[in-house]
Enzyme design. Structure first.
Site, PDB file in Angstrom:
ATOM      1  N   HIS A  87      46.228  22.484 -28.631  1.00  0.00           N
ATOM      2  CA  HIS A  87      46.925  22.738 -27.370  1.00  0.00           C
ATOM      3  C   HIS A  87      46.330  21.856 -26.293  1.00  0.00           C
ATOM      4  O   HIS A  87      45.124  21.642 -26.243  1.00  0.00           O
ATOM      5  CB  HIS A  87      46.839  24.215 -26.964  1.00  0.00           C
ATOM      6  N   ASN A 105      40.317  21.004 -25.932  1.00  0.00           N
ATOM      7  CA  ASN A 105      39.007  21.432 -26.412  1.00  0.00           C
ATOM      8  C   ASN A 105      39.008  21.336 -27.930  1.00  0.00           C
ATOM      9  O   ASN A 105      39.839  21.959 -28.591  1.00  0.00           O
ATOM     10  CB  ASN A 105      38.732  22.869 -25.968  1.00  0.00           C
ATOM     11  N   HIS A 148      45.703  21.737 -22.396  1.00  0.00           N
ATOM     12  CA  HIS A 148      45.673  22.509 -21.155  1.00  0.00           C
ATOM     13  C   HIS A 148      46.142  21.606 -20.015  1.00  0.00           C
ATOM     14  O   HIS A 148      45.599  20.505 -19.834  1.00  0.00           O
ATOM     15  CB  HIS A 148      44.245  22.948 -20.811  1.00  0.00           C
ATOM     16  N   GLY A 152      34.135  24.572 -26.829  1.00  0.00           N
ATOM     17  CA  GLY A 152      34.578  25.952 -26.635  1.00  0.00           C
ATOM     18  C   GLY A 152      35.964  26.242 -27.156  1.00  0.00           C
ATOM     19  O   GLY A 152      36.621  27.180 -26.686  1.00  0.00           O
ATOM     20  N   ASP A 202      49.045  29.968 -19.519  1.00  0.00           N
ATOM     21  CA  ASP A 202      47.838  30.561 -20.104  1.00  0.00           C
ATOM     22  C   ASP A 202      47.690  31.999 -19.606  1.00  0.00           C
ATOM     23  O   ASP A 202      47.882  32.293 -18.424  1.00  0.00           O
ATOM     24  CB  ASP A 202      46.605  29.730 -19.722  1.00  0.00           C
TER      25      ASP A 202
HETATM   26  P1  5GP Z   1      40.707  26.888 -25.997  1.00  0.00           P
HETATM   27  O1  5GP Z   1      39.356  27.334 -25.560  1.00  0.00           O
HETATM   28  O2  5GP Z   1      40.962  27.150 -27.465  1.00  0.00           O
HETATM   29  O3  5GP Z   1      40.981  25.460 -25.615  1.00  0.00           O
HETATM   30  O4  5GP Z   1      41.713  27.734 -25.135  1.00  0.00           O
HETATM   31  C1  5GP Z   1      42.524  28.754 -25.607  1.00  0.00           C
HETATM   32  C2  5GP Z   1      43.320  29.248 -24.424  1.00  0.00           C
HETATM   33  O5  5GP Z   1      44.351  30.079 -24.913  1.00  0.00           O
HETATM   34  C3  5GP Z   1      42.524  30.053 -23.406  1.00  0.00           C
HETATM   35  O6  5GP Z   1      42.635  29.445 -22.118  1.00  0.00           O
HETATM   36  C4  5GP Z   1      43.179  31.437 -23.454  1.00  0.00           C
HETATM   37  O7  5GP Z   1      43.224  32.056 -22.185  1.00  0.00           O
HETATM   38  C5  5GP Z   1      44.555  31.137 -24.008  1.00  0.00           C
HETATM   39  N1  5GP Z   1      45.143  32.216 -24.780  1.00  0.00           N
HETATM   40  C6  5GP Z   1      44.564  32.887 -25.824  1.00  0.00           C
HETATM   41  N2  5GP Z   1      45.403  33.802 -26.334  1.00  0.00           N
HETATM   42  C7  5GP Z   1      46.548  33.714 -25.598  1.00  0.00           C
HETATM   43  C8  5GP Z   1      47.791  34.423 -25.650  1.00  0.00           C
HETATM   44  O8  5GP Z   1      48.007  35.324 -26.467  1.00  0.00           O
HETATM   45  N3  5GP Z   1      48.737  34.066 -24.750  1.00  0.00           N
HETATM   46  C9  5GP Z   1      48.534  33.077 -23.825  1.00  0.00           C
HETATM   47  N4  5GP Z   1      49.548  32.801 -22.988  1.00  0.00           N
HETATM   48  N5  5GP Z   1      47.373  32.383 -23.756  1.00  0.00           N
HETATM   49  C10 5GP Z   1      46.389  32.702 -24.614  1.00  0.00           C
END
Ligand code: 5GP
Ligand code: ZN
Length: 114
Positions: free
Chosen positions: A100, A87, A102, A93, A30
């Site tokens: 994905h 999520n 985490h 959020g 991330d």
């Molecule tokens: P969500 O809130 O959708 O579950 O989490 C999205 C995650 O994707 C966040 O933790 C954010 O830091 C990560 N993220 C967003 N854009 C990028 C990116 O361009 N590269 C990487 N490696 N992580 C990303």
């Protein structure tokens, strides 16, 4: 999907620190880590989230968890423990609409989450 950032990472069009790749699943660190280990595990295929529910996706969703658990072993956080999070939707959020998992670990985490 052409404007999806995780599709672009899966296609190698945007750089990421890849930790795993096969024909179905990619895992990478991330960009904004919330724990010492923070890895995202995604399908190569664009799947927006856990909705709509589709039993045909069960093997792919299971594979995301299996790859995440394998990485936890490789990264040395399996014994100390880790959290796997998906999520889904606004209250959780969700910010990126390509499913994905985490993988979070390497520190003690609060429960229940905020
Ligand atoms: P969500 O809130 O959708 O579950 O989490 C999205 C995650 O994707 C966040 O933790 C954010 O830091 C990560 N993220 C967003 N854009 C990028 C990116 O361009 N590269 C990487 N490696 N992580 C990303
Ligand atoms: Zn996508």
């Amino acid at each position: 999907m052409s404007d999806c950032i995780f599709c672009k990472i899966a296609a190698g069009e945007i750089p990421a620190e890849l930790l795993y790749r096969d024909e179905e699943v990619v895992a990478f660190r991330d960009v904004n880590p919330r724990a010492p280990v923070h890895v995202l595990v995604i399908p190569v295929e664009h799947v927006p989230g856990t909705r709509p529910v589709d039993p045909a996706r069960a093997p792919l969703l299971g594979k995301l968890l299996t790859v995440a658990a394998g990485l936890a072993e490789e990264l040395g956080i399996a014994e100390s423990g880790y959290r796997l999070v998906i999520n889904q939707g606004p209250d959780a959020g969700q910010a990126v609409f390509h499913i994905h998992v985490h993988l979070l670990g390497g520190r003690r985490m609060a429960w229940p989450p905020g």
